[in-house]
Design a protein around this motif. Structure first.
Motif, PDB file in Angstrom:
ATOM      1  N   ASP A 106       0.811  -1.216   0.000  1.00 12.48           N
ATOM      2  CA  ASP A 106       0.000   0.000   0.000  1.00 12.48           C
ATOM      3  C   ASP A 106       0.847   1.270   0.000  1.00 12.48           C
ATOM      4  O   ASP A 106       0.309   2.376   0.118  1.00 12.48           O
ATOM      5  CB  ASP A 106      -0.925   0.012   1.217  1.00 12.48           C
ATOM      6  CG  ASP A 106      -0.160  -0.015   2.548  1.00 12.48           C
ATOM      7  OD1 ASP A 106       1.056  -0.347   2.539  1.00 12.48           O
ATOM      8  OD2 ASP A 106      -0.770   0.270   3.598  1.00 12.48           O
ATOM      9  N   GLU A 115       1.488   1.050  -6.763  1.00 14.32           N
ATOM     10  CA  GLU A 115       0.483   0.679  -7.769  1.00 14.32           C
ATOM     11  C   GLU A 115       0.933   0.945  -9.211  1.00 14.32           C
ATOM     12  O   GLU A 115       0.727   0.092 -10.077  1.00 14.32           O
ATOM     13  CB  GLU A 115      -0.839   1.389  -7.485  1.00 14.32           C
ATOM     14  CG  GLU A 115      -1.943   0.974  -8.449  1.00 14.32           C
ATOM     15  CD  GLU A 115      -3.301   1.553  -8.100  1.00 14.32           C
ATOM     16  OE1 GLU A 115      -4.110   1.747  -9.031  1.00 14.32           O
ATOM     17  OE2 GLU A 115      -3.555   1.806  -6.904  1.00 14.32           O
ATOM     18  N   ALA A 131      -3.564  -4.673  -8.175  1.00 12.40           N
ATOM     19  CA  ALA A 131      -3.842  -5.809  -7.283  1.00 12.40           C
ATOM     20  C   ALA A 131      -2.619  -6.709  -7.129  1.00 12.40           C
ATOM     21  O   ALA A 131      -2.633  -7.874  -7.531  1.00 12.40           O
ATOM     22  CB  ALA A 131      -5.032  -6.610  -7.816  1.00 12.40           C
ATOM     23  N   SER A 146      -0.008  -9.286  -5.420  1.00 13.24           N
ATOM     24  CA  SER A 146      -0.357 -10.487  -4.662  1.00 13.24           C
ATOM     25  C   SER A 146       0.023 -10.362  -3.184  1.00 13.24           C
ATOM     26  O   SER A 146       1.210 -10.366  -2.845  1.00 13.24           O
ATOM     27  CB  SER A 146       0.338 -11.708  -5.261  1.00 13.24           C
ATOM     28  OG  SER A 146       0.196 -12.830  -4.420  1.00 13.24           O
ATOM     29  N   GLN A 147      -0.986 -10.293  -2.313  1.00 18.91           N
ATOM     30  CA  GLN A 147      -0.708 -10.310  -0.880  1.00 18.91           C
ATOM     31  C   GLN A 147      -0.174 -11.671  -0.464  1.00 18.91           C
ATOM     32  O   GLN A 147       0.614 -11.780   0.486  1.00 18.91           O
ATOM     33  CB  GLN A 147      -1.964  -9.966  -0.092  1.00 18.91           C
ATOM     34  CG  GLN A 147      -1.735  -9.811   1.410  1.00 18.91           C
ATOM     35  CD  GLN A 147      -0.752  -8.714   1.749  1.00 18.91           C
ATOM     36  OE1 GLN A 147      -0.917  -7.576   1.307  1.00 18.91           O
ATOM     37  NE2 GLN A 147       0.278  -9.029   2.539  1.00 18.91           N
TER      38      GLN A 147
END
Length: 500
Positions: free
Chosen positions: A430, A435, A441, A443-444
């Motif tokens: 974050d 970004e 999105a 990958s966490q």
């Protein structure tokens, strides 16, 4: 809310931020200006009262690496550039004795700053690790030869890194850290610095574990830096002496230090020539150093930095330090001037085996044939040095070496470029600037796997896959969007190119 902590030079005020504190811009050495310009770092003058440490300090970086750098790294004016940031969940608690991560930023030794939001220690703090990010002098100021044979005529940036580690040893307990549980880590030039510090006797005892992300094995002979510096002095019309260099403003040096034409060498900013794969690979297999385009970087001077990293490591230097070592699958993807088949034929003729060629082809199937040359260049600049160091440590024996391979893919181009591993290892998906690089999105699951292993290594000094000493240099832990897995031939291309 402000919080305080004590240093050997005086008390500092940081800021509390949702579970941990940030102390920013703490000087670990005096400002390198005036008579202290081009000298070894000296301790800062003590101060009375409480020093504000709620804002980032001045940066040695005066110009960013490019107009569109991958990592957001601000240029902050001011003289007191030798400073560091401390992020801690236990400020002013000497009894906490938490493990410590000391981060050395990258930037090819000519750019970068410790105050990027990508180096914020908040996620490591969440996991009980005090985090320190350090500055060091860059470019000619940090690594050029200023004349004479004094201990600071070369390698001032390396001396800065040592001084910052000594500050951590002497002060980190006041920020809740344990000076006997320090891990030194870095990426790119910072990762290379980590390997260099393994070979520097003065660093002994300053850290207990090491992490090198995307290091390039430079091992530049001092004679090369001395020659380039003398040529640059002639270009600038000054004697190659400390007073001669001090007669110039920083901007006068910055205007030319990146130009190979100014110092009679090849600069990383010059257009690259296609690699003669067969001859370069043959030289590597015969023991030559991987090719380097850097002039201003730590130099093997026979004193502070006595021997090349692989020589020192093979002799057992740093053998008691567990090492986590690896890089990105496609470090610098650039369009290729030659067709895929020509590159594959040259690799095969150079002795690269079919297993490695299959891996090479599978990567091109994912990213496109246009990147065939740059994939070779990435292996030469980063992969082969990693294999050299890992194999030297394997032969020397010791505390253990773990290899990894970062294979997280960007949303655009399906690539795994240089620097894109950092938000994952820091678990900062974050953070500002992430970004545009990783997509909306990232990958966490990948961040959880990679950051989790970094936390485990910093805390315990061990990991749950085989070491190089146990299983050789071809296998590695691969980090991808699904998390991580062990691949027994992940490093096959670099291993075959070096003949290991």
């Amino acid at each position: 809310m402000t919080v305080s902590a004590q240093t050997t030079a005086g008390r500092v005020d940081g800021v509390w931020r949702e579970g941990s504190a940030a102390f920013l811009g703490i000087p670990y050495a005096a400002a390198p200006v005036g008579d202290l310009r081009f000298t070894a770092p000296v301790p800062p003058d003590p101060w009375t009262g409480v020093r504000d440490a709620t804002r980032p300090g001045p940066t040695p970086q005066r110009r960013p690496f490019s107009d569109t750098p991958t990592i957001p790294e601000p240029v902050i004016p001011g003289d007191a550039t030798l400073n560091l940031n401390v992020f801690t969940p236990a400020p002013d608690d000497p009894g906490a004795r938490l493990p410590v991560l000391v981060w050395i930023h990258g930037g090819a030794y000519i750019s970068g700053t410790p105050s990027s939001p990508w180096y914020d220690g908040r996620s490591f703090n969440r996991d009980g690790i005090v985090t320190v990010s350090i500055s060091y002098r860059l470019g000619f100021d940090g690594f050029g030869w200023v004349g004479g044979d004094g201990p600071d005529s070369l390698n001032r940036g390396l001396l800065d890194q040592l001084a910052a580690l000594e500050w951590v040893r002497d002060n980190i307990a006041g920020f809740g850290g344990d000076p006997d549980r320090v891990t030194v880590a870095g990426q790119s030039a910072g990762g290379t610095s980590v390997l260099d510090l393994l070979a520097v006797p003065r660093a002994t005892g300053l850290f207990r574990r090491a992490i090198a992300q995307s290091p390039a094995l430079n091992d530049i002979p001092a004679d090369e830096v001395i020659r380039a510096s003398g040529t640059l002095a002639g270009t600038l019309g000054i004697p190659c002496t400390p007073d001669g260099w001090r007669s110039l403003t920083p901007d006068q040096i910055l205007d030319v230090e990146r130009s190979g034409a100014a110092y009679g060498g090849f600069s990383m900013f010059d257009p690259p020539e296609p690699t003669d794969i067969r001859s370069v690979t043959g030289a590597l297999r015969a023991g030559a150093a991987p090719p380097s385009t850097m002039a201003w970087a730590p130099a093997v001077d026979g004193e502070l930095f006595p021997a090349p990293v692989t020589t020192a490591v093979a002799d057992g230097h740093g053998a008691d330090i567990p090492l986590l070592l690896g890089g990105n699958r496609t470090e610098f993807p650039m369009p290729s001037p030659r067709p895929r088949a020509q590159i594959v034929d040259a690799l095969r003729a150079a002795g690269v085996g079919e297993t490695a060629l299959s891996r090479f082809g599978a990567e091109l199937d994912l990213i496109g044939d246009a990147f065939a040359d740059s994939l070779v260049a990435s292996e030469l600049q980063f992969g082969t040095g990693t294999i050299r160091v890992a194999d030297a440590r394997r032969r020397a024996g010791g505390a253990g070496t773990w290899l990894y391979d970062f294979n997280g893919r960007t949303a655009r181009g399906n690539l795994s470029p240089h620097c894109t591993d950092i938000p994952y290892s820091f678990d900062l998906l974050d953070a500002p600037g992430v970004e545009p690089v990783l997509g909306a999105a990232p990958s966490q699951q990948l961040a959880d796997a990679m950051h989790g292993d970094w936390v485990r290594f910093i805390t315990d000094g061990t990991l749950d896959w085989p070491t190089v000493e146990e299983a050789g240099v071809r296998q590695a832990r691969v980090y991808d969007a699904a998390g991580s897995h062990l691949d027994v031939d992940s490093k096959a291309v670099a291993a075959d190119m070096t003949g290991v």
